[in-house]
Design a protein around this motif. Structure first.
Motif, short mmCIF file in Angstrom:
data_model
loop_
_atom_site.label_atom_id
_atom_site.label_comp_id
_atom_site.label_asym_id
_atom_site.label_seq_id
_atom_site.Cartn_x
_atom_site.Cartn_y
_atom_site.Cartn_z
N UNK A 161 33.66 45.06 37.23
CA UNK A 161 33.17 44.16 38.29
C UNK A 161 32.80 42.79 37.70
N UNK A 162 32.16 42.83 36.53
CA UNK A 162 31.80 41.55 35.87
C UNK A 162 33.07 40.77 35.49
N UNK A 163 34.04 41.47 34.95
CA UNK A 163 35.31 40.80 34.59
C UNK A 163 35.93 40.17 35.83
N UNK A 164 35.87 40.91 36.93
CA UNK A 164 36.46 40.42 38.17
C UNK A 164 35.74 39.16 38.65
N UNK A 165 34.41 39.21 38.61
CA UNK A 165 33.64 38.03 39.06
C UNK A 165 33.95 36.84 38.17
N UNK A 166 34.10 37.10 36.87
CA UNK A 166 34.40 36.00 35.94
C UNK A 166 35.77 35.39 36.27
N UNK A 167 36.72 36.24 36.61
CA UNK A 167 38.06 35.73 36.95
C UNK A 167 38.01 34.90 38.23
N UNK A 168 37.30 35.41 39.23
CA UNK A 168 37.20 34.68 40.51
C UNK A 168 36.55 33.31 40.28
N UNK A 169 35.58 33.27 39.36
CA UNK A 169 34.87 32.01 39.10
C UNK A 169 35.76 30.96 38.43
N UNK A 170 36.90 31.37 37.89
CA UNK A 170 37.81 30.42 37.22
C UNK A 170 38.62 29.60 38.22
N UNK A 171 38.70 30.06 39.46
CA UNK A 171 39.64 29.47 40.40
C UNK A 171 39.18 28.11 40.90
N UNK A 172 40.14 27.28 41.24
CA UNK A 172 39.84 26.00 41.89
C UNK A 172 39.77 26.23 43.40
N UNK A 173 39.11 25.33 44.13
CA UNK A 173 39.14 25.44 45.59
C UNK A 173 40.60 25.44 46.05
N UNK A 174 40.91 26.30 46.99
CA UNK A 174 42.31 26.38 47.46
C UNK A 174 43.11 27.46 46.75
N UNK A 175 42.56 28.00 45.67
CA UNK A 175 43.24 29.12 44.99
C UNK A 175 42.53 30.42 45.36
N UNK A 176 43.32 31.50 45.48
CA UNK A 176 42.73 32.82 45.69
C UNK A 176 43.24 33.77 44.60
N UNK A 177 42.46 34.80 44.36
CA UNK A 177 42.89 35.82 43.40
C UNK A 177 43.62 36.91 44.18
N UNK A 178 44.86 37.16 43.76
CA UNK A 178 45.67 38.23 44.36
C UNK A 178 46.00 39.17 43.21
N UNK A 179 45.04 40.01 42.80
CA UNK A 179 45.19 40.76 41.56
C UNK A 179 46.41 41.68 41.55
N UNK A 180 46.99 41.82 40.37
CA UNK A 180 48.17 42.67 40.25
C UNK A 180 47.76 44.13 40.07
N UNK A 181 48.22 44.96 40.99
CA UNK A 181 47.87 46.39 41.02
C UNK A 181 48.47 47.13 39.84
N UNK A 182 49.59 46.61 39.29
CA UNK A 182 50.24 47.37 38.22
C UNK A 182 49.39 47.48 36.97
N UNK A 183 48.35 46.63 36.89
CA UNK A 183 47.50 46.66 35.70
C UNK A 183 46.65 47.92 35.63
N UNK A 184 46.37 48.54 36.79
CA UNK A 184 45.55 49.76 36.74
C UNK A 184 46.06 50.87 37.66
N UNK A 185 46.81 50.51 38.70
CA UNK A 185 47.39 51.50 39.63
C UNK A 185 46.34 52.44 40.21
N UNK A 186 45.17 51.89 40.50
CA UNK A 186 44.05 52.71 41.01
C UNK A 186 43.54 52.05 42.29
N UNK A 187 43.66 52.75 43.42
CA UNK A 187 43.29 52.12 44.69
C UNK A 187 41.78 51.87 44.78
N UNK A 188 40.98 52.71 44.10
CA UNK A 188 39.53 52.46 44.12
C UNK A 188 39.23 51.12 43.46
N UNK A 189 39.95 50.82 42.36
CA UNK A 189 39.73 49.54 41.69
C UNK A 189 40.27 48.38 42.54
N UNK A 190 41.36 48.63 43.24
CA UNK A 190 41.88 47.58 44.14
C UNK A 190 40.84 47.26 45.21
#
Ligand SMILES: Cc1ncc(COP(=O)(O)O)c(C=O)c1O
Length: 284
Positions: A30-59
């Motif tokens: 969750x911390x890693x995810x928040x850190x990644x979201x914080x990197x974005x510029x206004x107008x950008x969204x995070x569309x994480x790639x599912x293939x990195x974990x293939x776990x719907x709970x994490x998605x």
């Protein structure tokens, strides 16, 4: 990776878990995810790639903490995500195989689904299965920006022709461009990585401009990876950042000096033999 970045926070919690077991430190993820979201510029969204974990709970964890939607690599991943309630799924691949097309249609019967094209045959296949199954798809034209994998050239006629054909279809929706710049995911040096990424950024901007000039709006420009996160806010061509590894991390990225995303996936094992020469674990 340093020892602290590798260490499991609390072994006590894991007492009694049968081994071997893959263990996710959800707080770290969750911390890693928040850190990644914080990197974005206004107008950008995070569309994480599912293939990195293939776990719907994490998605779902990603979707609950700032990711607007997800992408995946295979049509089966799309089916699984749709069945688990993910409402908007981008398959970051061309889909050609009949069984895969059927899976794409099955996912599109449950959720909003998009896929990539870089040739008229992909369009024809998507249109045919969409009509047969009574569904519709979002479609992105993939452009080639240095990865040397799929995609049409930024200056090619095919770029405008494909976008025009998608926009004219009654069962397809033109969603935009896929510009995957993954050629830098092995470049450890931050300066070289950023410079190469800026080249791809300019190529991608050029493709968007070519479509806008002929009156085609480009709502989504998807691409980028974990390797781009430290400077992703400078990469203004992309709207949707499809990084994946940042959540659990891996040892290859662990060598990147500018990526501060501690590992969140561990293999829990039990020592089953110990002698002065060796230690043996039950991990196969
Ligand atoms: C098309 C595509 N997008 C995004 C990613 C995510 O990259 P990373 O796991 O390095 O963040 C990958 C990874 O291979 C990919 O192939």
């Amino acid at each position: 990776m340093t020892e602290t970045r590798r260490a499991l926070p609390s072994l006590d919690l894991l007492a009694g878990v049968p081994t071997p077991a893959l263990v996710v430190d959800v707080d770290r993820a969750r911390q890693n995810h928040r850190r990644a979201v914080a990197c974005l510029a206004p107008g950008q969204v995070l569309r994480p790639h599912f293939k990195a974990h293939k776990c719907t709970a994490l998605a779902h964890l990603q979707l609950a903490h700032g990711a607007t939607t997800v992408c995946c690599q295979t049509t089966w991943e799309a089916v699984v995500l749709a069945r688990q309630g993910v409402s908007d799924i981008m398959v970051t691949n061309q889909v050609v195989d009949p069984a895969a097309l059927a899976e794409l249609a099955a996912a599109a019967g449950i959720a909003s689904v998009s896929a990539l094209v870089d040739a008229p045959v992909h369009l024809a296949l998507l249109e045919a299965i969409a009509r047969r199954a009574g569904v519709s798809f979002g479609v992105l034209v993939e452009i080639e920006v240095g990865m040397n994998r799929c995609g049409v050239g930024v200056e090619s006629d095919a770029l405008v022709e494909l976008a025009t054909a998608i926009a004219a279809s009654d069962v397809l929706r033109f969603d935009g461009l896929q510009s995957y710049n993954g050629q830098v995911t092995g470049v450890i040096d931050p300066v070289a990585r950023r410079e190469a990424s800026i080249v791809s950024n300019e190529l991608t901007r050029r493709a968007v401009e070519r479509l806008r000039v002929v009156g085609i709006d480009v709502p989504i420009v998807a691409g980028c990876a974990t390797a781009h996160l430290p400077f992703v806010d400078e990469l203004d061509a992309w709207t949707d950042i499809q990084a994946g590894s940042y959540l659990l991390m891996d040892t290859t990225y662990g060598a990147f000096p500018d990526l501060d995303y501690p590992g969140a996936l561990f293999c829990l094992a039990t020592v089953i033999h110990r002698s002065p020469e060796r230690i043996v674990l039950d991990v196969g």
